[in-house]
Design a protein around this motif. Structure first.
Motif, PDB file in Angstrom:
ATOM      1  N   ARG A  21       1.263   4.229  -2.888  1.00  0.00           N
ATOM      2  CA  ARG A  21       1.014   5.658  -2.623  1.00  0.00           C
ATOM      3  C   ARG A  21       2.253   6.504  -2.899  1.00  0.00           C
ATOM      4  NH1 ARG A  21      -3.367   7.546   1.460  1.00  0.00           N
ATOM      5  NH2 ARG A  21      -3.047   9.321   0.085  1.00  0.00           N
ATOM      6  N   PHE A  58       0.841  -1.210   0.000  1.00  0.00           N
ATOM      7  CA  PHE A  58       0.000   0.000   0.000  1.00  0.00           C
ATOM      8  C   PHE A  58       0.877   1.262   0.000  1.00  0.00           C
ATOM      9  CE2 PHE A  58      -2.092   3.331   2.533  1.00  0.00           C
ATOM     10  CZ  PHE A  58      -3.217   3.556   1.755  1.00  0.00           C
ATOM     11  N   ASN A  65       8.692   6.324   3.973  1.00  0.00           N
ATOM     12  CA  ASN A  65       9.046   6.021   5.359  1.00  0.00           C
ATOM     13  C   ASN A  65       8.213   4.849   5.883  1.00  0.00           C
ATOM     14  OD1 ASN A  65       8.619   7.366   8.557  1.00  0.00           O
ATOM     15  ND2 ASN A  65      10.601   6.782   7.759  1.00  0.00           N
ATOM     16  N   VAL A  66       6.912   4.859   5.580  1.00  0.00           N
ATOM     17  CA  VAL A  66       6.042   3.743   5.991  1.00  0.00           C
ATOM     18  C   VAL A  66       6.542   2.452   5.343  1.00  0.00           C
ATOM     19  CG1 VAL A  66       3.707   2.790   5.921  1.00  0.00           C
ATOM     20  CG2 VAL A  66       4.028   5.231   6.286  1.00  0.00           C
ATOM     21  N   ARG A  86       5.872  15.257   0.025  1.00  0.00           N
ATOM     22  CA  ARG A  86       4.810  14.391   0.560  1.00  0.00           C
ATOM     23  C   ARG A  86       5.032  12.926   0.194  1.00  0.00           C
ATOM     24  NH1 ARG A  86       1.549  19.033  -0.644  1.00  0.00           N
ATOM     25  NH2 ARG A  86       0.876  18.216  -2.644  1.00  0.00           N
ATOM     26  N   LEU A 109       7.942  11.413   0.620  1.00  0.00           N
ATOM     27  CA  LEU A 109       8.867  10.822   1.593  1.00  0.00           C
ATOM     28  C   LEU A 109       8.181  10.122   2.770  1.00  0.00           C
ATOM     29  CD1 LEU A 109      11.667  13.526   1.502  1.00  0.00           C
ATOM     30  CD2 LEU A 109      11.844  11.158   0.757  1.00  0.00           C
ATOM     31  N   PRO A 110       7.099  10.688   3.380  1.00  0.00           N
ATOM     32  CA  PRO A 110       6.446   9.945   4.467  1.00  0.00           C
ATOM     33  C   PRO A 110       5.910   8.581   4.021  1.00  0.00           C
ATOM     34  CG  PRO A 110       5.787  12.236   4.556  1.00  0.00           C
ATOM     35  CD  PRO A 110       6.576  12.061   3.292  1.00  0.00           C
ATOM     36  N   TYR A 111       5.432   8.479   2.768  1.00  0.00           N
ATOM     37  CA  TYR A 111       4.968   7.172   2.278  1.00  0.00           C
ATOM     38  C   TYR A 111       6.146   6.202   2.186  1.00  0.00           C
ATOM     39  CZ  TYR A 111       0.690   9.626   0.941  1.00  0.00           C
ATOM     40  OH  TYR A 111      -0.459  10.369   0.958  1.00  0.00           O
TER      41      TYR A 111
END
Lengths: 161, 79
Positions: B17, B13, B32-33, B26, B28-30
């Protein structure tokens, strides 16, 4: 099977509370630890989010913080019990120093999480529940809606202030 | 076993994303997950003390990369 799902869900909530509390205690939403964290925060704000929450999210991206500490501590407890969790804390500490992170949120989070995860393994939880739980917890902050997550974090940060 | 599938599902997922998101900040946080999920998967697949070292090495390495990408995106080092 349903029991394991519920355990993972409970572990996700516990992990979420643990890492968000530690990160906010260590003032991660206050300022970007590195310039990149500020850039991420700026883009999240431009997308309709809150700057303080975006800064914390940027800091999570740019250095191992309490969320990384919680994940690796759960992994450590899974492979080797409390010594494994503390070894994970040491690895997170080294990671913080490599990333020039001035704070100790990651190391503190890892040490706290080691004992929290171990305590829950004594009452029927498995350490694997916390590994999956932590991944779900970080998904809710970084992976679902940056706008809503950053606003929530900013609201919690205002309470801390 | 369910834990492994949940973590792997989150990884897929997050990867989708991260690919769809156009804005680098924006994205980079995905990513990171995705890093969290991959680090978790390594340990869930290999229950061995050394897999902790592998997961931590992967995680710290990918964080350092994200750090470098984000800093460069922010304008690089000021001299």
């Amino acid at each position: 099977m349903l029991g394991e799902f519920l355990h993972i869900l409970a572990a996700a909530i516990i992990s979420w509370l643990l890492f968000v509390t530690v990160d906010i205690f260590f003032r991660l939403p206050e300022a970007g630890g590195v310039s990149g964290a500020s850039a991420v925060a700026r883009d999240i704000e431009a997308g309709g989010g809150a700057l303080a929450g975006g800064t914390m999210m940027g800091n999570i991206v740019c250095s191992p913080d309490a969320s990384a500490g919680t994940l690796l501590a759960a992994c450590g407890v899974y492979v080797a019990g409390i010594p494994g969790g503390l070894a994970a804390a040491l690895l997170v500490f080294i990671g913080n120093r490599i990333c020039h992170d001035p704070g100790y949120a990651g190391t503190t989070g890892a040490v706290l999480a080691t004992f929290v995860v171990y305590a829950f393994t004594q009452v029927g939880f498995a350490a694997t529940d916390f590994i999956a739980g932590m991944v779900i917890a970080i998904l809710t902050i970084q992976g679902l809606s940056h706008t809503h997550a950053s606003r929530l974090l900013a609201r919690l940060w205002r309470v801390r202030q | 076993m369910i834990a492994l599938y949940i973590v792997a599902g989150v990884a897929v997922f997050a990867a989708i994303r991260a690919v769809i998101e156009k804005n680098t900040g924006r994205k980079l946080p995905y990513a990171n997950v995705l890093n969290f999920a991959v680090a978790g998967t390594i340990v869930l697949l290999l229950n061995h003390p050394l897999s902790l070292v592998a997961a931590a090495a992967y995680f710290v390495g990918s964080t350092l990369e994200a750090n470098a990408v984000a800093s460069t995106y922010a304008g690089g080092m000021k001299r």
